[in-house]
Design an enzyme around this catalytic site. Structure first.
Site, PDB file in Angstrom:
ATOM      1  N   THR A   1       0.825  -1.212   0.000  1.00 45.91           N
ATOM      2  CA  THR A   1       0.000   0.000   0.000  1.00 45.91           C
ATOM      3  C   THR A   1       0.861   1.265   0.000  1.00 45.91           C
ATOM      4  OG1 THR A   1      -1.598  -1.249   1.283  1.00 45.91           O
ATOM      5  CG2 THR A   1      -1.863   1.149   1.270  1.00 45.91           C
ATOM      6  N   GLU A   2       0.513   2.202  -0.851  1.00 46.85           N
ATOM      7  CA  GLU A   2       1.227   3.488  -1.009  1.00 46.85           C
ATOM      8  C   GLU A   2       2.694   3.283  -1.389  1.00 46.85           C
ATOM      9  OE1 GLU A   2      -0.974   5.542  -1.110  1.00 46.85           O
ATOM     10  OE2 GLU A   2      -2.470   5.104   0.426  1.00 46.85           O
ATOM     11  N   LEU A   3       3.011   2.100  -1.922  1.00 49.16           N
ATOM     12  CA  LEU A   3       4.384   1.722  -2.263  1.00 49.16           C
ATOM     13  C   LEU A   3       5.303   1.823  -1.030  1.00 49.16           C
ATOM     14  CD1 LEU A   3       4.366   0.918  -5.237  1.00 49.16           C
ATOM     15  CD2 LEU A   3       5.940   2.787  -5.728  1.00 49.16           C
ATOM     16  N   ALA A   4       4.699   1.646   0.140  1.00 54.98           N
ATOM     17  CA  ALA A   4       5.474   1.715   1.385  1.00 54.98           C
ATOM     18  C   ALA A   4       6.385   0.488   1.453  1.00 54.98           C
ATOM     19  CB  ALA A   4       4.545   1.756   2.590  1.00 54.98           C
TER      20      ALA A   4
ATOM     21  N   SER B   1      -6.012   2.530   4.049  1.00 56.63           N
ATOM     22  CA  SER B   1      -5.125   3.642   4.420  1.00 56.63           C
ATOM     23  C   SER B   1      -5.754   5.017   4.171  1.00 56.63           C
ATOM     24  CB  SER B   1      -3.804   3.544   3.667  1.00 56.63           C
ATOM     25  OG  SER B   1      -4.019   3.765   2.295  1.00 56.63           O
TER      26      SER B   1
END
Lengths: 396, 409
Positions: free
Chosen positions: B152-155, B354
């Protein structure tokens, strides 16, 4: 500059705003003659010349009552006092402008508008009408006084430029008085942080409430005049609604006014009399500590052109909940807003803050950055620009 | 020798936004995600229908056309579970069109968490369950499996890469952020430290953001961007490199950049020009990780995301409201799973998306840059309030279920 009050003889925000605005203007080189409707000394005011229009005491300037109050103005005896004072004020200004010819006339609110129009007529100087509140705001959800509406309408029509203290006030002037928006400049009020001084809060003024806080209660407060404009019956109903879901709340209503008895009665009727604290009229330490003791400050106004007390509350570390009908909400973002009639939303916001330390702290801390940015210097700069923009000697 | 190519990866997602859900709804109504106000941006159905018309339908039509026309055109998609659930309800034709794209064999699906959550940072077990749920949903809807993962969110951090490697993924996506790369280029295949098989693909953020953020901005000195210019830039960036990784939100096409910016025509023309030049190829992410040997190791001990100038998690976890919200939410994990109540568990997981904490971000408000606050709520504080009320209701339902314990406040 034509005003109705200056500190320390002020009963509300108008005097405070006039004082700091004139001070900031003087620092930018403006020479100000300020006319007040009473005779009294004004310590700490050497940035301008103050002219007393009458020999009345400051206490009589609203016709032996508190601040001008739309509801009470219909009361004939008092109303006629105020009108005759206004007439004396106007004739004083007529004489004054023969001796001191102004470059610009800056008139604050309806009480001085007639004098402003006469001065313009006599001198040809441009008239700026500064609107801190209209009769529509002061009358709350009822009709205002037709005479006052009339004076406001004439003053707004005759003005070369109008300063409104918020977008809300600007739209009232446009919609209710049919004045073109091009003529109206929004200049939000500011706050002088130094004026708050540095006090140590001793936690004793409201000792009982402090004890409740230690037991986990959340204190919701408001500091205001108890008039219809302030929407306090809605606040009390929201308080009762909130207590249905969350018990550890107390409400501090600091101030006085025509609705005092009604509000005391209503709190009993709603079954929350033990949770609502009325202080009566407060000033000085009691006034300041009504902010200090609060976790949450509510501005419940039905119609509030600006709402300086919200900034004071922010200074004293309160989380703010402000109606969408209050102009101060236009310059603050780290606050909750609600429609003045929407008691469920207000109750929800109060419970939300009371049950989450994170929410309370974020609101309290973040709003401090915002109000600290508002400065009277910027207000004065905008006024000075306005003075320069208007060509001298325009006819009405 | 493989051709130099573009990895185009589009992220498809819609959250389930929480309605104006007050304390008076808590323990009374459990419909957190059903905003009744049709004109509100919190009304998930209305938002979905709007975005379907503006973005999903026209873009999928264009993608289908281009797959038909150009055998060399390929791309990758990641599609969240919360998107699929909404598409099933409100736009089955959109889901069908995604299926046709995947059926072409030239569109692969990248794995992620079903609920677009930040579970990796709170509970490894819950995170794995959501990855498995997503895999199962993708298999059920599209009949395919994923070999490349994106969080998620390229985290992303080294620990995540290690996890993905152990789990069996062949590739993982991350931001190609300069302070990490230093002198290195994002246009190569890399290896994360302490891994066996997995390869790392890094987003070329300059070229990606030219489309995602700048394309329609008339104040941008490069506006209007011509397809030829963008081909030139891509070639220049690629130089002797291997892959240009263009990673962005799918909704860039038609929603973030409206049709009237010319984004669709631009995209069609750009793809054609890219394929027409000698040696111009497209790769699916799953292919790309095997197309080249690793150039070397890249380590990211700290979490890097694709958001903001900070490229960190502060937009989601930067203030204490966000931290509180997620702390209380994840604290329910153990009794929640014991409840075995699928509807309740699903709602609990929907709150993990998120976007909910993103709406609580105050950093723009405190910076005075209020216009940067994109949210269906009036303020971050409203977002927090409705979230906490919904979370309290989830607790209430859990307590009802177990018939013991308390409401914890």
């Amino acid at each position: 500059m034509l005003g109705w009050e200056l500190p320390p003889h002020n009963s509300g925000g108008l005097g405070v705003a006039c004082y700091y605005m004139s001070k900031a203007l003087a620092l930018q080189g403006a020479e100000i003659d300020f006319v007040v409707p009473y005779s009294a000394s004004h310590p700490d005011t050497d940035h301008m010349t103050i002219h007393a229009a009458t020999t009345c005491s400051p206490l009589d300037r609203y016709g032996s009552m508190g601040a001008y109050d739309s509801a009470a103005f219909t009361n004939k005896a008092r109303g006629s006092d105020l009108r005759s004072l206004q007439k004396q004020y106007t004739s004083f200004v007529e004489t004054l402008v023969e001796k001191i010819v102004p470059d610009t006339i800056h008139a604050h609110d309806w009480l001085t508008m007639e004098a402003g129009m006469r001065a313009k007529e006599l001198t040809g100087a441009p008239l700026i009408v500064h609107v801190h509140a209209t009769e529509f705001d002061r009358s709350g959800e009822r009709h205002g006084n037709p005479l006052v509406h009339d004076i406001e309408y004439q003053g707004l029509m005759m003005a070369d430029r109008i300063i409104a203290v918020s977008g809300i006030t600007k739209s009232i002037i446009m919609q209710r008085y049919g004045i073109s928006g091009d003529k109206i400049e929004v200049i939000h009020n500011a706050v002088d942080i130094e004026s708050f001084g540095s006090f140590d809060y001793d936690m004793r003024t409201y000792a009982y409430i402090e004890t409740l806080k230690k037991e986990g209660y959340t204190v919701v407060s408001t500091v205001t005049r108890f008039t219809i404009q302030k929407g306090l019956t809605h606040l009390l109903r929201a308080a009762a609604r909130a207590c249905e879901k969350y018990d550890k709340l107390v409400f501090l209503l600091a101030g006085d006014g025509e609705q005092f008895n009604e509000l005391v009665g209503l709190s009993a009727e709603l079954g929350i009399a033990d949770k609502v604290f009325f202080t009566g009229f407060v000033r000085g330490k009691q006034w300041r500590d009504a902010y200090n003791v609060a976790d949450i400050f509510v501005m419940s106004s039905v119609s509030e052109p600006f709402g300086l007390t919200a900034l004071e509350a922010a200074h004293y570390n309160s989380a703010l909940i402000i109606t969408k009908q209050s102009g101060v909400g236009e310059v603050l973002h780290n606050i909750f807003r609600y429609d003045f009639w929407d008691i469920d939303v207000l109750a929800d916001q109060i419970i939300g803050i009371a049950t989450s330390r994170a929410l309370r702290e974020n609101l309290q801390q973040n709003v401090k950055h915002e109000y600290a940015r508002l400065s009277w210097h910027d207000v004065a700069t905008k006024c000075m620009q306005l003075y320069r923009m208007i060509p001298k000697g325009v006819s009405a | 020798m493989n051709k130099r190519g573009i990895v185009l990866y589009l992220h498809v997602h819609q959250p389930l936004r929480i309605r104006k859900y007050t304390i008076f709804d808590t323990a009374e109504a459990h419909d957190y995600f059903d905003e009744s106000d049709h004109s509100s941006d919190r009304n998930n159905e209305q938002v979905f229908r709007k975005v379907a018309d503006k973005s999903y339908r026209p873009m999928n039509k264009l993608l289908e056309k281009m797959l038909d026309k150009h055998p060399g055109f390929k791309l990758s998609l990641s599609i969240t579970g919360t998107f699929i659930e909404q598409a099933e309800k409100w736009a089955p034709d959109v889901l069908e069109s995604f299926k046709r794209l995947v059926d072409s064999g030239r569109v692969d699906i990248v794995a992620e968490t079903y609920y677009h959550s930040l579970a990796f940072f709170y509970s490894r077990e819950e995170f794995e369950r959501q990855v498995a749920l997503h895999q199962a949903k993708i298999k059920e809807v599209f009949g395919v499996s994923s070999t490349v993962f994106r969080n998620t969110e390229l985290a992303y951090n080294d620990e995540l890469a290690k996890w993905a490697d152990d789990y069996g993924f062949k590739g993982i996506l991350a931001e190609g952020w300069d302070p990490i790369l230093q002198w290195r280029s994002p246009n190569y295949v890399y290896t994360p430290p302490n891994t066996k098989n997995i390869r790392l693909l890094l987003k070329n953020y300059r070229l990606s953001d030219d489309l995602a953020f700048r394309f329609g901005n008339k104040a941008w000195e490069q506006w209007p961007l011509a397809p030829k210019t963008y081909v030139d830039w891509t070639n220049a960036s690629l130089a002797d490199g291997q892959l240009v990784n263009l990673f962005m939100d799918y909704e860039t096409f038609g929603e973030h950049q409206w049709a009237d910016t010319g984004i669709f025509d631009f995209f069609e023309s750009f793809v054609e020009r890219w394929l027409l030049q000698p040696g111009g190829a497209f790769y699916m992410a799953a292919e790309a990780v095997g197309a080249y040997a690793s150039t070397g190791e890249i380590s990211m001990p700290q979490t890097v995301t694709w958001a903001d100038t900070e490229r960190d998690l502060t937009a989601w976890l930067g203030n204490s409201m966000q931290q509180e919200a997620l702390r209380h939410l994840y604290a329910l994990e153990e009794p929640m799973l014991r409840s075995n109540d699928p509807a309740l568990i699903a709602d609990w997981r929907r709150l993990q998306t998120s976007d909910h904490v993103y709406y609580m971000c105050t950093k723009w408000f405190t910076d005075g840059d209020v216009h940067a606050y994109f949210s269906p709520y009036d303020s971050p504080y409203d977002a927090f309030l409705y979230f906490m009320n919904a979370l309290r209701d989830v607790r209430y339902r859990l307590m009802e279920y177990h018939r013991h314990g308390g409401l914890y406040g």
